[in-house]
Design a protein around this motif. Structure first.
Motif, PDB file in Angstrom:
ATOM      1  N   SER A   1      29.400  39.582  28.618  1.00 15.20           N
ATOM      2  CA  SER A   1      30.789  39.499  27.990  1.00 15.20           C
ATOM      3  C   SER A   1      31.130  38.067  28.039  1.00 15.20           C
ATOM      4  O   SER A   1      32.173  37.714  27.324  1.00 15.20           O
ATOM      5  CB  SER A   1      31.598  40.224  28.538  1.00 15.20           C
TER       6      SER A   1
ATOM      7  N   VAL B   1      38.485  42.218  30.406  1.00 15.01           N
ATOM      8  CA  VAL B   1      37.306  43.325  30.520  1.00 15.01           C
ATOM      9  C   VAL B   1      35.847  42.523  30.518  1.00 15.01           C
ATOM     10  O   VAL B   1      35.704  41.459  29.703  1.00 15.01           O
ATOM     11  CB  VAL B   1      37.263  44.304  29.165  1.00 15.01           C
ATOM     12  N   LYS B   2      35.183  42.870  31.442  1.00 15.27           N
ATOM     13  CA  LYS B   2      33.602  42.123  31.477  1.00 15.27           C
ATOM     14  C   LYS B   2      32.560  43.383  31.470  1.00 15.27           C
ATOM     15  O   LYS B   2      32.748  44.275  31.956  1.00 15.27           O
ATOM     16  CB  LYS B   2      33.491  41.429  32.915  1.00 15.27           C
ATOM     17  N   LEU B   3      31.805  42.951  30.566  1.00 10.91           N
ATOM     18  CA  LEU B   3      30.711  43.702  30.255  1.00 10.91           C
ATOM     19  C   LEU B   3      29.194  43.272  30.487  1.00 10.91           C
ATOM     20  O   LEU B   3      29.058  42.117  29.685  1.00 10.91           O
ATOM     21  CB  LEU B   3      30.723  44.443  28.744  1.00 10.91           C
TER      22      LEU B   3
ATOM     23  N   SER C   1      35.319  48.811  38.466  1.00 10.17           N
ATOM     24  CA  SER C   1      33.785  48.519  38.275  1.00 10.17           C
ATOM     25  C   SER C   1      33.198  50.095  37.836  1.00 10.17           C
ATOM     26  O   SER C   1      33.357  50.864  38.736  1.00 10.17           O
ATOM     27  CB  SER C   1      32.823  47.814  39.409  1.00 10.17           C
TER      28      SER C   1
ATOM     29  N   VAL D   1      30.910  48.050  33.599  1.00 11.01           N
ATOM     30  CA  VAL D   1      32.074  47.508  32.804  1.00 11.01           C
ATOM     31  C   VAL D   1      33.188  47.332  34.060  1.00 11.01           C
ATOM     32  O   VAL D   1      33.382  48.161  34.785  1.00 11.01           O
ATOM     33  CB  VAL D   1      32.665  48.505  31.996  1.00 11.01           C
ATOM     34  N   ASN D   2      33.584  46.199  34.247  1.00  7.25           N
ATOM     35  CA  ASN D   2      34.840  45.779  35.051  1.00  7.25           C
ATOM     36  C   ASN D   2      36.082  45.388  34.185  1.00  7.25           C
ATOM     37  O   ASN D   2      36.140  44.815  33.334  1.00  7.25           O
ATOM     38  CB  ASN D   2      34.204  44.449  35.741  1.00  7.25           C
ATOM     39  N   THR D   3      36.965  46.385  34.455  1.00  3.61           N
ATOM     40  CA  THR D   3      38.228  46.134  33.864  1.00  3.61           C
ATOM     41  C   THR D   3      39.638  45.935  35.158  1.00  3.61           C
ATOM     42  O   THR D   3      39.294  46.342  36.089  1.00  3.61           O
ATOM     43  CB  THR D   3      38.470  47.497  33.128  1.00  3.61           C
TER      44      THR D   3
ATOM     45  N   THR E   1      40.052  44.727  40.222  1.00  7.35           N
ATOM     46  CA  THR E   1      39.390  45.090  39.268  1.00  7.35           C
ATOM     47  C   THR E   1      38.740  46.535  39.485  1.00  7.35           C
ATOM     48  O   THR E   1      38.542  46.855  40.562  1.00  7.35           O
ATOM     49  CB  THR E   1      37.985  44.494  38.842  1.00  7.35           C
TER      50      THR E   1
END
Length: 332
Positions: A231, A241-243, A307, A275-277, A305
């Motif tokens: 991401s 959001v990190k993917l 995970s 996925v980190n949100t 976050t």
């Protein structure tokens, strides 16, 4: 413009060849062999190579039936076990050739979802208003004879995170054909870049077989590929959001060389990602006047976050429906 792809059963092809007349109009029929046996029909010679090109004619309509299955598990912290999700999608896609540019060997297509039905975990799934609007909209696609997407525009008032019609679709998945003619065993490579979610996939193609057919040949093309999702390079991810993960895929395409069209294609893909949100904010109480100055926020303090892990298996099969307007050879 010229085109590629589509599956025809060898038995059906041979049956079609066997049922066709073998002599010119006005010629006498060939004599039966001694003993009243059936005269063997000649089998078309197997071509040694093929020039893969898409072919389109203005006004041509192509329709494809698509069946997709997605099986997913989502592992969320605090949940006792992974959450399973199973989705089945069936639909028909219609492509209308608006125009052909013989100078640049390109065609302009309008792509539209003609019908779609979905189930989630075996239950019928209703569409949101946004999904209905997107399904009702069409995409304008400019395609080269080699299969390169020159431009694409989704004619919809709404959009989906990570979706770019120029990077996602049937032609993009099939890559770009080689300029040279290819023979069985030849290979080529294309890159599929889905920048919206930061995915870069390298697809390797191999022509494995040329089967004779009326007026040409059916090319069987095998595909394998894989890549990473990061991401950091994504252009359309929601804020925060990190993917990160990987994707692998395999499939095959049956391409009608003479017609310049895909007859069928299938793909199987596996997707594993983290996925980190941002963690959900705590509910705020009633605001009160502060008697002391609040301490300054620490810019180095880590952001809370959550995970989650996602595993997905997907299969998709697309088959061209008969009854549409055939292409005129050499039109593009």
């Amino acid at each position: 413009m010229k085109v590629r792809y589509t599956p025809l059963l060898a038995a059906a092809l041979l049956f079609g060849a066997a049922s066709a007349p073998l002599h010119a109009q006005g010629d006498a029929a060939p004599p039966a062999p001694p003993g009243g046996g059936v005269l063997d029909r000649p089998i078309p010679p197997t071509p040694t190579d093929a020039l893969l090109r898409y072919k389109f004619t203005a006004g041509q309509v192509l329709r494809f039936n698509n069946v997709s299955d997605v099986n997913m598990t989502i592992t969320i912290p605090g949940q006792p076990k992974p959450i399973p999700l199973s989705q089945h999608i069936e639909g028909v896609m219609r492509q209308t050739v608006q125009s052909v540019d013989p100078v640049n060997n390109t065609a302009t297509l309008t792509v539209k979802i003609e019908s779609i039905a979905m189930t989630m975990n075996g239950q019928p799934m209703s569409q949101s208003d946004m999904q209905k609007a997107q399904a009702a909209a069409d995409t304008t696609l400019v395609l080269s004879e080699l299969g390169k997407v020159i431009s694409a525009k989704l004619n919809s008032p709404s959009s989906t995170y990570g979706f770019d019609p120029k990077q996602m679709g049937m032609y993009q998945q099939n890559g770009v054909f080689p300029i040279r003619a290819v023979k069985p065993g030849d290979t080529w490579t294309s890159t599929i870049a889905m920048s919206g979610v930061g995915a870069n996939i390298t697809s390797n193609f191999q022509l494995t077989q040329l089967t004779p057919s009326v007026g040409g040949a059916i090319a069987l093309i095998k595909q394998t590929g894989g890549g990473v999702i990061n991401s950091k390079t994504a252009t359309a991810m929601p804020s925060g959001v990190k993917l990160n993960g990987k994707i692998t895929m395999s499939g095959e395409v049956q391409f009608d060389v003479a017609a310049g069209q895909v007859k069928s294609q299938s793909v199987a893909a596996q997707f594993d990602a983290t996925v980190n949100t941002p963690a959900a904010p705590q509910p705020m109480g009633k605001t009160v006047a502060l008697k002391k100055k609040a301490p300054a926020a620490n810019p180095k303090a880590p952001t809370a976050t959550m995970s989650s892990k996602i595993h997905m298996d997907m299969t998709s099969t697309m088959t061209r429906l008969e009854g549409d307007t055939p292409a005129t050879p050499g039109a593009m």
